[in-house]
Design a protein around this motif. Structure first.
Motif, PDB file in Angstrom:
ATOM      1  N   LEU A  28       0.825  -1.201   0.000  1.00 40.00           N
ATOM      2  CA  LEU A  28       0.000   0.000   0.000  1.00 40.00           C
ATOM      3  C   LEU A  28       0.862   1.254   0.000  1.00 40.00           C
ATOM      4  N   ALA A  29       1.925   1.269   0.796  1.00 38.29           N
ATOM      5  CA  ALA A  29       2.806   2.434   0.840  1.00 38.29           C
ATOM      6  C   ALA A  29       3.481   2.661  -0.506  1.00 38.29           C
ATOM      7  N   SER A  30       3.826   1.604  -1.212  1.00 38.32           N
ATOM      8  CA  SER A  30       4.436   1.743  -2.537  1.00 38.32           C
ATOM      9  C   SER A  30       3.462   2.383  -3.519  1.00 38.32           C
ATOM     10  N   LEU A  31       2.219   1.964  -3.457  1.00 41.86           N
ATOM     11  CA  LEU A  31       1.223   2.535  -4.361  1.00 41.86           C
ATOM     12  C   LEU A  31       0.898   3.985  -3.999  1.00 41.86           C
ATOM     13  N   VAL A  32       0.853   4.301  -2.708  1.00 39.91           N
ATOM     14  CA  VAL A  32       0.625   5.682  -2.291  1.00 39.91           C
ATOM     15  C   VAL A  32       1.812   6.557  -2.695  1.00 39.91           C
ATOM     16  N   ALA A  33       3.034   6.034  -2.511  1.00 35.70           N
ATOM     17  CA  ALA A  33       4.220   6.784  -2.928  1.00 35.70           C
ATOM     18  C   ALA A  33       4.208   7.018  -4.433  1.00 35.70           C
ATOM     19  N   MET A  34       3.761   6.017  -5.191  1.00 34.24           N
ATOM     20  CA  MET A  34       3.663   6.177  -6.636  1.00 34.24           C
ATOM     21  C   MET A  34       2.693   7.308  -6.975  1.00 34.24           C
ATOM     22  N   ARG A  35       1.586   7.356  -6.268  1.00 39.55           N
ATOM     23  CA  ARG A  35       0.581   8.397  -6.527  1.00 39.55           C
ATOM     24  C   ARG A  35       1.143   9.790  -6.258  1.00 39.55           C
ATOM     25  N   PHE A  36       1.883   9.957  -5.168  1.00 42.54           N
ATOM     26  CA  PHE A  36       2.390  11.272  -4.801  1.00 42.54           C
ATOM     27  C   PHE A  36       3.629  11.686  -5.591  1.00 42.54           C
ATOM     28  N   THR A  37       4.377  10.722  -6.113  1.00 39.43           N
ATOM     29  CA  THR A  37       5.589  11.068  -6.861  1.00 39.43           C
ATOM     30  C   THR A  37       5.383  11.069  -8.366  1.00 39.43           C
ATOM     31  N   ALA A  38       4.211  10.674  -8.841  1.00 42.16           N
ATOM     32  CA  ALA A  38       3.979  10.575 -10.284  1.00 42.16           C
ATOM     33  C   ALA A  38       4.134  11.918 -10.975  1.00 42.16           C
ATOM     34  N   GLU A  39       3.721  12.980 -10.331  1.00 46.22           N
ATOM     35  CA  GLU A  39       3.803  14.297 -10.951  1.00 46.22           C
ATOM     36  C   GLU A  39       5.251  14.762 -11.126  1.00 46.22           C
ATOM     37  N   SER A  40       6.089  14.489 -10.130  1.00 48.01           N
ATOM     38  CA  SER A  40       7.477  14.968 -10.217  1.00 48.01           C
ATOM     39  C   SER A  40       8.413  13.964 -10.887  1.00 48.01           C
ATOM     40  N   LEU A  41       8.146  12.668 -10.740  1.00 52.89           N
ATOM     41  CA  LEU A  41       9.046  11.662 -11.314  1.00 52.89           C
ATOM     42  C   LEU A  41       8.539  11.056 -12.607  1.00 52.89           C
ATOM     43  N   GLY A  42       7.280  11.232 -12.907  1.00 59.44           N
ATOM     44  CA  GLY A  42       6.725  10.717 -14.150  1.00 59.44           C
ATOM     45  C   GLY A  42       6.633   9.199 -14.192  1.00 59.44           C
ATOM     46  N   PHE A  43       7.030   8.641 -15.317  1.00 61.96           N
ATOM     47  CA  PHE A  43       6.915   7.198 -15.539  1.00 61.96           C
ATOM     48  C   PHE A  43       7.797   6.404 -14.588  1.00 61.96           C
ATOM     49  N   ALA A  44       8.906   6.976 -14.143  1.00 59.00           N
ATOM     50  CA  ALA A  44       9.792   6.276 -13.192  1.00 59.00           C
ATOM     51  C   ALA A  44       9.056   5.994 -11.887  1.00 59.00           C
ATOM     52  N   ALA A  45       8.173   6.899 -11.470  1.00 62.78           N
ATOM     53  CA  ALA A  45       7.398   6.687 -10.243  1.00 62.78           C
ATOM     54  C   ALA A  45       6.462   5.495 -10.392  1.00 62.78           C
ATOM     55  N   ALA A  92      13.575  -5.696  -0.277  1.00 62.58           N
ATOM     56  CA  ALA A  92      13.585  -5.072  -1.605  1.00 62.58           C
ATOM     57  C   ALA A  92      12.393  -4.130  -1.767  1.00 62.58           C
ATOM     58  N   ALA A  93      11.224  -4.505  -1.238  1.00 66.48           N
ATOM     59  CA  ALA A  93      10.053  -3.625  -1.310  1.00 66.48           C
ATOM     60  C   ALA A  93      10.295  -2.345  -0.515  1.00 66.48           C
ATOM     61  N   ALA A  94      10.914  -2.475   0.645  1.00 71.11           N
ATOM     62  CA  ALA A  94      11.234  -1.285   1.454  1.00 71.11           C
ATOM     63  C   ALA A  94      12.243  -0.394   0.741  1.00 71.11           C
ATOM     64  N   LEU A  95      13.195  -0.991   0.053  1.00 67.26           N
ATOM     65  CA  LEU A  95      14.168  -0.209  -0.712  1.00 67.26           C
ATOM     66  C   LEU A  95      13.497   0.524  -1.869  1.00 67.26           C
ATOM     67  N   MET A  96      12.555  -0.110  -2.530  1.00 69.12           N
ATOM     68  CA  MET A  96      11.810   0.560  -3.601  1.00 69.12           C
ATOM     69  C   MET A  96      11.017   1.740  -3.053  1.00 69.12           C
ATOM     70  N   LEU A  97      10.402   1.535  -1.899  1.00 68.85           N
ATOM     71  CA  LEU A  97       9.653   2.618  -1.260  1.00 68.85           C
ATOM     72  C   LEU A  97      10.598   3.760  -0.886  1.00 68.85           C
ATOM     73  N   GLY A  98      11.761   3.428  -0.362  1.00 69.02           N
ATOM     74  CA  GLY A  98      12.759   4.452  -0.038  1.00 69.02           C
ATOM     75  C   GLY A  98      13.250   5.179  -1.272  1.00 69.02           C
ATOM     76  N   ALA A  99      13.412   4.459  -2.373  1.00 75.45           N
ATOM     77  CA  ALA A  99      13.852   5.093  -3.619  1.00 75.45           C
ATOM     78  C   ALA A  99      12.796   6.086  -4.118  1.00 75.45           C
ATOM     79  N   ALA A 100      11.524   5.715  -4.003  1.00 75.46           N
ATOM     80  CA  ALA A 100      10.457   6.632  -4.425  1.00 75.46           C
ATOM     81  C   ALA A 100      10.452   7.887  -3.554  1.00 75.46           C
ATOM     82  N   CYS A 101      10.610   7.707  -2.268  1.00 73.89           N
ATOM     83  CA  CYS A 101      10.623   8.864  -1.359  1.00 73.89           C
ATOM     84  C   CYS A 101      11.849   9.739  -1.595  1.00 73.89           C
ATOM     85  N   ALA A 102      13.001   9.114  -1.806  1.00 73.44           N
ATOM     86  CA  ALA A 102      14.212   9.887  -2.075  1.00 73.44           C
ATOM     87  C   ALA A 102      14.080  10.657  -3.385  1.00 73.44           C
ATOM     88  N   GLY A 103      13.522  10.015  -4.406  1.00 72.68           N
ATOM     89  CA  GLY A 103      13.311  10.715  -5.678  1.00 72.68           C
ATOM     90  C   GLY A 103      12.370  11.891  -5.534  1.00 72.68           C
TER      91      GLY A 103
END
Length: 112
Positions: A28-45, A92-103
Motif C-alpha cells: 500500500l505504501a508503494s502505491l501511495v508513494a507512486m501516486r504522490f511522486t507521479a507528478e514529479s518523477l513521471g513514468f519512473a514513479a 527489496a520492497a522497502a528499498l523501492m519505497l525508499g527510492a520513491a521517497c528519495a526521488g
C-alpha cells in the motif's frame, strides 16, 4: 502429519500474520508513494511503485509458503525450518519505497 496445534502459543501463526500485515503495508505504501511522486518523477514513479508493490505481494506469498513449510517441519521433526525469501523480498520492497521517497525529495529540492 496432523493438523493439530504444535505450539500452544501459535508462534508460526503469529509470525505469518505479522508478515502479512508488513507486506500489505509495504504494498500500500508503494502505491501511495507512486501516486504522490507521479507528478514529479513521471513514468519512473509508476515503475518504482509497481515494482515495490509486486515485491510486497511476492513477500506475502513467500511468507505463506514459509508458514506451510514451518508447520510441516514442526510436525515432522520438531525443528523449525525457515527460508529467507520473505525477508529478502520485503527488504527489496522497502528499498523501492525508499527510492520513491528519495526521488520525491530530490525532485522537490531541485524544483524549488
Amino acid at each position: 502429519m496432523t493438523d493439530a496445534v504444535f505450539d500452544p502459543g501459535l508462534q508460526p501463526e503469529r509470525t505469518l500474520l505479522a508478515w502479512r500485515r508488513t507486506c500489505l503495508s509495504f504494498g500500500l505504501a508503494s502505491l501511495v508513494a507512486m501516486r504522490f511522486t507521479a507528478e514529479s518523477l513521471g513514468f519512473a514513479a509508476v515503475i518504482v511503485g509497481l515494482v515495490g508493490a509486486g515485491l510486497a505481494v511476492g513477500a506475502y506469498f513467500a511468507a505463506a509458503i514459509g508458514y506451510r513449510r514451518a508447520h510441516a517441519s514442526l510436525h515432522r521433526s520438531g525443528a523449525l525450518e525457515r527460508g529467507a525469501w520473505p525477508l529478502a523480498l520485503a527488504t527489496a520492497a522497502a528499498l523501492m519505497l525508499g527510492a520513491a521517497c528519495a526521488g520525491y525529495l530530490v525532485m522537490g529540492a531541485l524544483g524549488s
